[in-house]
Motif scaffolding. Structure first.
Motif, mmCIF file in Angstrom:
data_model
loop_
_atom_site.group_PDB
_atom_site.id
_atom_site.type_symbol
_atom_site.label_atom_id
_atom_site.label_comp_id
_atom_site.label_asym_id
_atom_site.label_seq_id
_atom_site.Cartn_x
_atom_site.Cartn_y
_atom_site.Cartn_z
ATOM 1 N N LEU A 151 53.793 36.534 59.790
ATOM 2 C CA LEU A 151 53.606 36.495 61.239
ATOM 3 C C LEU A 151 54.439 37.543 61.975
ATOM 4 O O LEU A 151 53.923 38.248 62.843
ATOM 5 C CB LEU A 151 53.925 35.098 61.782
ATOM 6 N N GLU A 152 55.705 37.674 61.639
ATOM 7 C CA GLU A 152 56.566 38.638 62.342
ATOM 8 C C GLU A 152 56.058 40.069 62.151
ATOM 9 O O GLU A 152 55.990 40.833 63.112
ATOM 10 C CB GLU A 152 58.015 38.519 61.854
ATOM 11 N N GLU A 153 55.690 40.403 60.922
ATOM 12 C CA GLU A 153 55.163 41.738 60.659
ATOM 13 C C GLU A 153 53.831 41.945 61.382
ATOM 14 O O GLU A 153 53.553 43.019 61.902
ATOM 15 C CB GLU A 153 54.981 41.962 59.149
ATOM 16 N N ALA A 176 52.520 31.553 66.679
ATOM 17 C CA ALA A 176 52.459 32.970 67.033
ATOM 18 C C ALA A 176 52.854 33.181 68.496
ATOM 19 O O ALA A 176 53.558 34.148 68.818
ATOM 20 C CB ALA A 176 51.064 33.523 66.777
ATOM 21 N N LEU A 177 52.433 32.288 69.363
ATOM 22 C CA LEU A 177 52.793 32.394 70.780
ATOM 23 C C LEU A 177 54.302 32.263 70.967
ATOM 24 O O LEU A 177 54.915 33.035 71.709
ATOM 25 C CB LEU A 177 52.059 31.331 71.597
ATOM 26 N N VAL A 178 54.903 31.318 70.280
ATOM 27 C CA VAL A 178 56.359 31.143 70.368
ATOM 28 C C VAL A 178 57.063 32.391 69.843
ATOM 29 O O VAL A 178 57.988 32.907 70.479
ATOM 30 C CB VAL A 178 56.810 29.885 69.589
ATOM 31 N N ALA A 179 56.629 32.886 68.695
ATOM 32 C CA ALA A 179 57.253 34.077 68.105
ATOM 33 C C ALA A 179 57.085 35.291 69.014
ATOM 34 O O ALA A 179 58.028 36.065 69.204
ATOM 35 C CB ALA A 179 56.655 34.348 66.726
ATOM 36 N N ARG A 180 55.897 35.462 69.582
ATOM 37 C CA ARG A 180 55.635 36.601 70.476
ATOM 38 C C ARG A 180 56.514 36.498 71.727
ATOM 39 O O ARG A 180 57.118 37.487 72.162
ATOM 40 C CB ARG A 180 54.167 36.647 70.867
ATOM 41 N N ILE A 237 44.762 37.812 59.319
ATOM 42 C CA ILE A 237 45.656 36.940 60.096
ATOM 43 C C ILE A 237 45.058 36.686 61.470
ATOM 44 O O ILE A 237 45.091 35.558 61.972
ATOM 45 C CB ILE A 237 47.071 37.540 60.183
ATOM 46 N N ALA A 238 44.482 37.709 62.084
ATOM 47 C CA ALA A 238 43.842 37.519 63.391
ATOM 48 C C ALA A 238 42.719 36.497 63.296
ATOM 49 O O ALA A 238 42.579 35.634 64.177
ATOM 50 C CB ALA A 238 43.308 38.852 63.908
ATOM 51 N N GLU A 239 41.922 36.572 62.227
ATOM 52 C CA GLU A 239 40.846 35.601 62.043
ATOM 53 C C GLU A 239 41.413 34.195 61.870
ATOM 54 O O GLU A 239 40.904 33.230 62.445
ATOM 55 C CB GLU A 239 39.993 35.969 60.826
ATOM 56 N N HIS A 240 42.478 34.081 61.096
ATOM 57 C CA HIS A 240 43.094 32.767 60.898
ATOM 58 C C HIS A 240 43.601 32.215 62.230
ATOM 59 O O HIS A 240 43.378 31.043 62.552
ATOM 60 C CB HIS A 240 44.237 32.838 59.885
#
Length: 80
Positions: free
Chosen positions: A13-15, A43-47, A29-32
């Motif tokens: 996710l980070e990469e 992903a929202l939290v990480a972003r 990953i985008a599809e997932h």
């Protein structure tokens, strides 16, 4: 493109968010994320966290504070 699954999506996710994965992995990953609410939330939290940290790193201390810190350091160095 194939759904890579939660394990790979979370592992990379980070990469993925920094666009540091190959195009195939990026697409997988985008599809997932398009189909998995849990990973999308992660992903929202990480972003958000990445953006807040980046913004904080761009800020600089006021000039007066910088001068005070340097004066304090010089005073300590003078006594040692």
């Amino acid at each position: 493109m194939t759904d890579c699954g939660c394990d790979q999506a979370r592992r990379d996710l980070e990469e993925y968010l920094r666009h540091e994965v190959c195009k195939t992995e990026q697409a997988d990953i985008a599809e997932h994320l398009a189909h998995c609410a849990d990973c999308t939330d992660e992903a929202l939290v990480a972003r958000t966290l990445t953006e807040v940290i980046a913004r904080a790193c761009r800020e600089s201390a006021p000039e007066e504070l910088r001068d005070q810190v340097l004066a304090s350091l010089r005073a300590v160095q003078a006594t040692h």
